[in-house]
Write a protein that holds these residues in place. Sequence first.
Motif, PDB file in Angstrom:
ATOM      1  N   ASP A   6      11.612   1.398  -7.336  1.00  9.26           N
ATOM      2  CA  ASP A   6      11.743   0.191  -6.527  1.00  9.26           C
ATOM      3  C   ASP A   6      12.547   0.417  -5.254  1.00  9.26           C
ATOM      4  N   ALA A   7      13.635   1.202  -5.338  1.00 10.07           N
ATOM      5  CA  ALA A   7      14.525   1.355  -4.188  1.00 10.07           C
ATOM      6  C   ALA A   7      13.846   2.068  -3.029  1.00 10.07           C
ATOM      7  N   GLU A   8      12.754   2.770  -3.289  1.00 11.25           N
ATOM      8  CA  GLU A   8      12.103   3.550  -2.253  1.00 11.25           C
ATOM      9  C   GLU A   8      10.785   2.943  -1.790  1.00 11.25           C
ATOM     10  N   ILE A   9      10.520   1.707  -2.130  1.00 15.46           N
ATOM     11  CA  ILE A   9       9.256   1.089  -1.754  1.00 15.46           C
ATOM     12  C   ILE A   9       9.178   0.946  -0.234  1.00 15.46           C
ATOM     13  N   PRO A  10       8.107   1.477   0.381  1.00 11.61           N
ATOM     14  CA  PRO A  10       7.947   1.313   1.831  1.00 11.61           C
ATOM     15  C   PRO A  10       7.401  -0.079   2.127  1.00 11.61           C
ATOM     16  N   LEU A  11       8.029  -0.790   3.065  1.00 10.83           N
ATOM     17  CA  LEU A  11       7.616  -2.161   3.341  1.00 10.83           C
ATOM     18  C   LEU A  11       7.196  -2.381   4.795  1.00 10.83           C
ATOM     19  N   LYS A  12       7.075  -1.309   5.573  1.00  7.19           N
ATOM     20  CA  LYS A  12       6.589  -1.442   6.942  1.00  7.19           C
ATOM     21  C   LYS A  12       5.063  -1.434   6.911  1.00  7.19           C
ATOM     22  N   THR A  13       4.448  -2.542   7.251  1.00  5.39           N
ATOM     23  CA  THR A  13       3.002  -2.652   7.142  1.00  5.39           C
ATOM     24  C   THR A  13       2.293  -1.844   8.231  1.00  5.39           C
ATOM     25  N   LEU A  14       1.054  -1.466   7.934  1.00  6.35           N
ATOM     26  CA  LEU A  14       0.214  -0.825   8.939  1.00  6.35           C
ATOM     27  C   LEU A  14      -0.146  -1.870  10.000  1.00  6.35           C
ATOM     28  N   PRO A  15      -0.217  -1.481  11.265  1.00  7.37           N
ATOM     29  CA  PRO A  15      -0.504  -2.449  12.331  1.00  7.37           C
ATOM     30  C   PRO A  15      -1.962  -2.906  12.310  1.00  7.37           C
ATOM     31  N   CYS A  34       0.258   2.636   0.925  1.00  5.10           N
ATOM     32  CA  CYS A  34       0.551   1.907  -0.318  1.00  5.10           C
ATOM     33  C   CYS A  34       0.027   0.480  -0.327  1.00  5.10           C
ATOM     34  N   LEU A  35      -0.717   0.157  -1.358  1.00  4.88           N
ATOM     35  CA  LEU A  35      -1.092  -1.228  -1.626  1.00  4.88           C
ATOM     36  C   LEU A  35       0.010  -1.835  -2.478  1.00  4.88           C
ATOM     37  N   LEU A  36       0.633  -2.902  -1.963  1.00 11.30           N
ATOM     38  CA  LEU A  36       1.788  -3.497  -2.631  1.00 11.30           C
ATOM     39  C   LEU A  36       1.580  -4.991  -2.839  1.00 11.30           C
ATOM     40  N   ARG A  37       1.999  -5.463  -4.000  1.00 12.00           N
ATOM     41  CA  ARG A  37       1.880  -6.876  -4.365  1.00 12.00           C
ATOM     42  C   ARG A  37       3.254  -7.396  -4.760  1.00 12.00           C
ATOM     43  N   ARG A  38       3.643  -8.541  -4.193  1.00 11.49           N
ATOM     44  CA  ARG A  38       4.919  -9.149  -4.550  1.00 11.49           C
ATOM     45  C   ARG A  38       4.681 -10.200  -5.635  1.00 11.49           C
ATOM     46  N   ILE A  39       5.324  -9.988  -6.788  1.00 10.23           N
ATOM     47  CA  ILE A  39       5.174 -10.885  -7.929  1.00 10.23           C
ATOM     48  C   ILE A  39       6.562 -11.335  -8.360  1.00 10.23           C
ATOM     49  N   CYS A  40       6.790 -12.641  -8.314  1.00  9.10           N
ATOM     50  CA  CYS A  40       8.101 -13.204  -8.684  1.00  9.10           C
ATOM     51  C   CYS A  40       9.239 -12.519  -7.940  1.00  9.10           C
ATOM     52  N   VAL A 162      -0.503  -3.725   2.881  1.00  5.14           N
ATOM     53  CA  VAL A 162      -0.661  -2.269   2.857  1.00  5.14           C
ATOM     54  C   VAL A 162       0.460  -1.708   3.709  1.00  5.14           C
ATOM     55  N   ALA A 163       1.308  -0.898   3.093  1.00  5.56           N
ATOM     56  CA  ALA A 163       2.507  -0.388   3.767  1.00  5.56           C
ATOM     57  C   ALA A 163       2.354   1.087   4.123  1.00  5.56           C
ATOM     58  N   ARG A 164       2.900   1.420   5.272  1.00  3.47           N
ATOM     59  CA  ARG A 164       2.874   2.814   5.715  1.00  3.47           C
ATOM     60  C   ARG A 164       3.823   3.634   4.843  1.00  3.47           C
ATOM     61  N   ASP A 165       3.305   4.670   4.218  1.00  2.22           N
ATOM     62  CA  ASP A 165       4.135   5.536   3.385  1.00  2.22           C
ATOM     63  C   ASP A 165       4.564   6.747   4.204  1.00  2.22           C
ATOM     64  N   THR A 166       5.863   6.838   4.501  1.00  2.00           N
ATOM     65  CA  THR A 166       6.362   7.953   5.299  1.00  2.00           C
ATOM     66  C   THR A 166       6.263   9.277   4.546  1.00  2.00           C
ATOM     67  N   ASN A 167       6.056   9.206   3.217  1.00  2.00           N
ATOM     68  CA  ASN A 167       5.885  10.426   2.421  1.00  2.00           C
ATOM     69  C   ASN A 167       4.422  10.828   2.285  1.00  2.00           C
ATOM     70  N   ARG A 168       3.548  10.192   3.079  1.00  2.00           N
ATOM     71  CA  ARG A 168       2.111  10.443   2.962  1.00  2.00           C
ATOM     72  C   ARG A 168       1.737  11.920   3.124  1.00  2.00           C
ATOM     73  N   PRO A 169       2.282  12.657   4.102  1.00  2.00           N
ATOM     74  CA  PRO A 169       1.901  14.066   4.218  1.00  2.00           C
ATOM     75  C   PRO A 169       2.221  14.865   2.954  1.00  2.00           C
ATOM     76  N   ALA A 170       3.399  14.629   2.374  1.00  2.00           N
ATOM     77  CA  ALA A 170       3.767  15.342   1.154  1.00  2.00           C
ATOM     78  C   ALA A 170       2.869  14.918  -0.006  1.00  2.00           C
ATOM     79  N   LEU A 171       2.578  13.619  -0.079  1.00  2.00           N
ATOM     80  CA  LEU A 171       1.702  13.119  -1.132  1.00  2.00           C
ATOM     81  C   LEU A 171       0.312  13.742  -1.015  1.00  2.00           C
TER      82      LEU A 171
END
Length: 214
Positions: A6-15, A34-40, A162-171
């Motif tokens: 949770d602490a590392e969730i990327p929340l900057k959306t793609l433009p 990342c596809l992210l859904r906010r629940i409660c 959909v959030a930009r994952d800064t770890n995408r190259p490593a992933l």
Amino acid sequence: MTKDMDAEIPLKTLPRSFYNRSALDVARGLLGHCLLRRICGAWTGGPIVETEAYLRDDPACHASRGRSKRNETMFGPPGHAYVYLIYGMYYCVNAVCMPEGVAEAVLIRAIEPRFAPKLMLENRNAAEKNLSNGPGKLCSALAINRRLNGIDLCDPASTLIVARDTNRPALSRVLGPMAVTPRIGITKAAHLPLRFCLKRSRFLSRPIREIPPA
């Protein structure tokens, strides 16, 4: 289960400009973000590992026969979610592409359950390997339904982004390379090479049958 991060969730959306182009390009570009859904109040989801493109002149595209109540969202601005029901029981989520009035979309077929997987399990009681390895499965795990049709994937205040994952190259190095295959689960134009996957992901919806080099 994939580690809860949770602490590392990327929340900057793609433009929005990311989606204002061909679904073919967006389908490739979404892999690893990342596809992210906010629940409660909590975020859950993970990296996108499988997509399919649906193009304006594509007989399998929902918009191929023109505008309707069902597909109206596809003709709207890019960067919004198009959610529909199949077989009367499963939801699918797509990212709308191209300028307003031109209907193209990318089906998100699978994600890795990286963030708050316990929340996903509360919505879909399944074994780890079956939690999000298909479009209907990931929608069930993320509580995505028609109420989210048209939601803005680019708005950080949305409950689906959909959030930009800064770890995408490593992933991509770990789960890649990208594979291109025919589409699956459809009858029209199924032969077209419009399915894109990170080929070493454990969460692909189907085994890979790559297109051989020309």
